[in-house]
Design a protein around this motif. Structure first.
Motif, PDB file in Angstrom:
ATOM      1  N   ASN A  14       0.777  -1.227  -0.158  1.00 34.92           N
ATOM      2  CA  ASN A  14       0.071   0.012   0.049  1.00 34.92           C
ATOM      3  C   ASN A  14       0.917   1.178   0.335  1.00 34.92           C
ATOM      4  N   VAL A  15       1.525   1.392  -1.116  1.00 37.99           N
ATOM      5  CA  VAL A  15       2.666   2.329  -0.949  1.00 37.99           C
ATOM      6  C   VAL A  15       1.963   3.909  -0.911  1.00 37.99           C
ATOM      7  N   PHE A  16       0.704   4.115  -1.457  1.00 39.26           N
ATOM      8  CA  PHE A  16       0.242   5.420  -1.343  1.00 39.26           C
ATOM      9  C   PHE A  16      -0.926   5.423  -0.189  1.00 39.26           C
ATOM     10  N   ALA A  17      -0.827   4.577   0.873  1.00 41.30           N
ATOM     11  CA  ALA A  17      -1.802   4.861   1.714  1.00 41.30           C
ATOM     12  C   ALA A  17      -1.927   5.855   2.580  1.00 41.30           C
ATOM     13  N   CYS A  18      -0.756   6.340   2.649  1.00 44.43           N
ATOM     14  CA  CYS A  18      -0.574   7.874   3.644  1.00 44.43           C
ATOM     15  C   CYS A  18      -0.572   8.931   2.679  1.00 44.43           C
ATOM     16  N   CYS A  19      -0.757   8.978   1.517  1.00 48.51           N
ATOM     17  CA  CYS A  19      -0.942   9.907   0.480  1.00 48.51           C
ATOM     18  C   CYS A  19      -2.153  10.581   0.099  1.00 48.51           C
ATOM     19  N   SER A  20      -3.149  11.040   0.931  1.00 43.52           N
ATOM     20  CA  SER A  20      -4.254  11.614   0.803  1.00 43.52           C
ATOM     21  C   SER A  20      -4.337  12.823  -0.221  1.00 43.52           C
ATOM     22  N   LYS A  21      -3.260  13.537  -0.255  1.00 44.26           N
ATOM     23  CA  LYS A  21      -2.988  14.717  -1.004  1.00 44.26           C
ATOM     24  C   LYS A  21      -2.539  14.550  -2.573  1.00 44.26           C
TER      25      LYS A  21
END
Length: 153
Positions: A14-21
């Motif tokens: 989940n490489v973009f799990a913390c990339c809400s922006k």
């Protein structure tokens, strides 16, 4: 913005799990050149739409964006592979037609092996046609034409 090399065809975890922006993904590398050199305009248009589709939907995705990006990359690369295969098929067909056209032109230049007024045997006509095909110059023309029709990468 995320720049993704076109050699990277899959993402793990989940490489973009913390990339809400994260709102934009750009593919870098030779994919844009390959798309630009596709044979049919409809293929170029569909691939451009597919590449741009993610940037239209990415801002609306909440939470982990990894599955959507993975699905999009897989879809884009499958479609591109399909068009590359079709491009090669059309190129092979065009090459065959070019070879036959050059052969036919050479036959007419040589006075028409088929329509000779002199009686000839079937075997000698076949040999003459085969010789004209070999000496028609198609191999030289095709060798010099194909680089202009090949996909760029």
């Amino acid at each position: 913005m995320l720049l993704t090399p076109t050699l990277c065809t899959s993402l793990r975890g989940n490489v973009f799990a913390c990339c809400s922006k994260l709102t934009t993904v750009d593919l870098v590398g030779g994919i844009h050149n390959t798309v630009a050199s596709l044979h049919l305009e409809i293929w170029r248009s569909e691939m451009t739409d597919e590449i741009n589709r993610m940037n239209q939907t990415l801002p609306t995705i909440t939470g982990d964006k990894t599955p959507a990006i993975q699905q999009w990359m897989g879809s884009a690369f499958r479609r591109l592979d399909h068009y590359k295969t079709e491009h090669r098929r059309l190129l092979k067909e065009a090459t065959t037609l070019l070879e036959l056209a050059l052969w036919k032109a050479k036959l007419f230049d040589n006075g028409g092996v088929e329509g000779e007024e002199v009686r000839t045997t079937m075997g000698s006509r076949k040999r003459a046609r085969k010789e004209v095909r070999v000496t028609s110059g198609a191999n030289i023309v095709i060798k010099n034409v194909l680089p202009f029709l090949a996909l760029k990468s």
